[in-house]
Design a protein around this motif. Structure first.
Motif, mmCIF file in Angstrom:
data_model
loop_
_atom_site.group_PDB
_atom_site.id
_atom_site.type_symbol
_atom_site.label_atom_id
_atom_site.label_comp_id
_atom_site.label_asym_id
_atom_site.label_seq_id
_atom_site.Cartn_x
_atom_site.Cartn_y
_atom_site.Cartn_z
ATOM 1 N N GLN A 42 37.075 34.379 45.214
ATOM 2 C CA GLN A 42 36.898 35.070 43.936
ATOM 3 C C GLN A 42 38.130 35.444 43.382
ATOM 4 O OE1 GLN A 42 34.266 38.544 44.517
ATOM 5 N NE2 GLN A 42 32.459 37.005 45.024
ATOM 6 N N ASP A 43 39.382 35.613 44.245
ATOM 7 C CA ASP A 43 40.519 35.679 44.001
ATOM 8 C C ASP A 43 40.891 34.489 42.874
ATOM 9 O OD1 ASP A 43 41.027 38.057 45.265
ATOM 10 O OD2 ASP A 43 42.312 37.263 46.873
ATOM 11 N N HIS A 139 53.091 51.268 41.719
ATOM 12 C CA HIS A 139 52.389 52.071 40.782
ATOM 13 C C HIS A 139 50.850 51.989 41.098
ATOM 14 C CE1 HIS A 139 55.997 50.092 38.288
ATOM 15 N NE2 HIS A 139 56.106 51.410 38.093
ATOM 16 N N TYR A 140 50.645 51.276 41.811
ATOM 17 C CA TYR A 140 49.080 51.076 41.919
ATOM 18 C C TYR A 140 48.881 50.271 43.303
ATOM 19 C CZ TYR A 140 44.143 49.466 41.601
ATOM 20 O OH TYR A 140 42.844 49.515 41.582
ATOM 21 N N VAL A 141 47.900 50.684 44.182
ATOM 22 C CA VAL A 141 47.615 50.212 45.431
ATOM 23 C C VAL A 141 46.245 49.769 45.334
ATOM 24 C CG1 VAL A 141 47.220 50.485 48.045
ATOM 25 C CG2 VAL A 141 49.140 51.583 46.696
ATOM 26 N N THR A 142 45.609 48.567 45.519
ATOM 27 C CA THR A 142 44.589 47.918 45.203
ATOM 28 C C THR A 142 43.615 48.605 46.465
ATOM 29 O OG1 THR A 142 44.790 46.023 46.910
ATOM 30 C CG2 THR A 142 45.273 45.746 44.582
ATOM 31 N N GLY A 143 42.237 48.715 45.932
ATOM 32 C CA GLY A 143 41.299 49.281 46.997
ATOM 33 C C GLY A 143 40.756 47.977 47.691
ATOM 34 N N GLY A 149 39.765 40.169 47.965
ATOM 35 C CA GLY A 149 39.657 40.471 46.581
ATOM 36 C C GLY A 149 40.848 41.224 45.852
ATOM 37 N N ALA A 150 41.903 41.653 46.733
ATOM 38 C CA ALA A 150 42.913 42.245 45.861
ATOM 39 C C ALA A 150 43.443 41.502 44.645
ATOM 40 C CB ALA A 150 44.111 42.763 46.952
#
Length: 174
Positions: A42-43, A139-143, A149-150
């Motif tokens: 999916q990535d 700025h952002y950390v993936t869930g 899926g990151a």
């Protein structure tokens, strides 16, 4: 989240680390010493969709190995830098090659070696497994975790911010 969307709206180039980002960070060796890795399908689709909206893709990895080269070719990654010891130098070369500014780039990484890029790009992203010393500069950390899926999450975030995700989705719903 508003600030993240504003930064993602400017992205013209998504740069990725590999181990721990496009993979779960595990390296497998067979009895002959051949290395293999597992990539999340999916990535891959997320990257192809993002690329279809005009965003370029790049890999800058500290390790050089054939399985990553094959994955980069399969995904038609625009720029591949493997076996890089100084990621800041690779970023400079990449910016010169593309004519883009660092502010127009997003980078997703997971470890200390990624800090020279994370501290320079317009949108710095880490996976949740990254050490605190890395996450604090992002700025952002993936869930989603690296290799799970990151990268897809980031690709969709960029497309949503740029207003292209609904068009991508509509192609599948038609």
């Amino acid at each position: 989240m508003r600030m993240i969307s504003e930064q993602a709206r400017k992205v013209k180039l998504l740069i990725m680390d590999v181990d721990g980002v496009m993979t779960d960070g595990r390296i497998y060796y067979d009895a002959r010493g051949e290395e293999s890795k597992s990539f999340y399908v999916q990535d891959g689709l997320g990257l192809r969709l993002l690329q279809g909206t005009g965003v370029q893709l790049a890999i800058i990895s500290g390790r050089a190995d054939r399985c990553v080269e094959h994955r980069a070719q399969a995904l038609k990654i625009d720029h591949y830098y493997g076996g890089v010891h100084d990621k800041k130098v690779a970023l400079t070369e990449l910016l010169d090659k593309t004519g883009l500014s660092a502010e127009q780039c997003a980078f997703i990484g997971d470890d200390l070696i990624d800090l020279p890029i994370l501290t320079r790009v317009g949108l710095a992203v880490a996976v949740p497994e990254a050490p605190p010393q890395v996450r604090q500069h992002c700025h952002y950390v993936t869930g989603n975790s690296g290799g799970h899926g990151a990268v897809r999450e980031l690709a969709e975030l960029i497309m949503q911010a740029q207003g292209t995700f609904e068009g991508v989705l509509a192609r599948y719903l038609a």
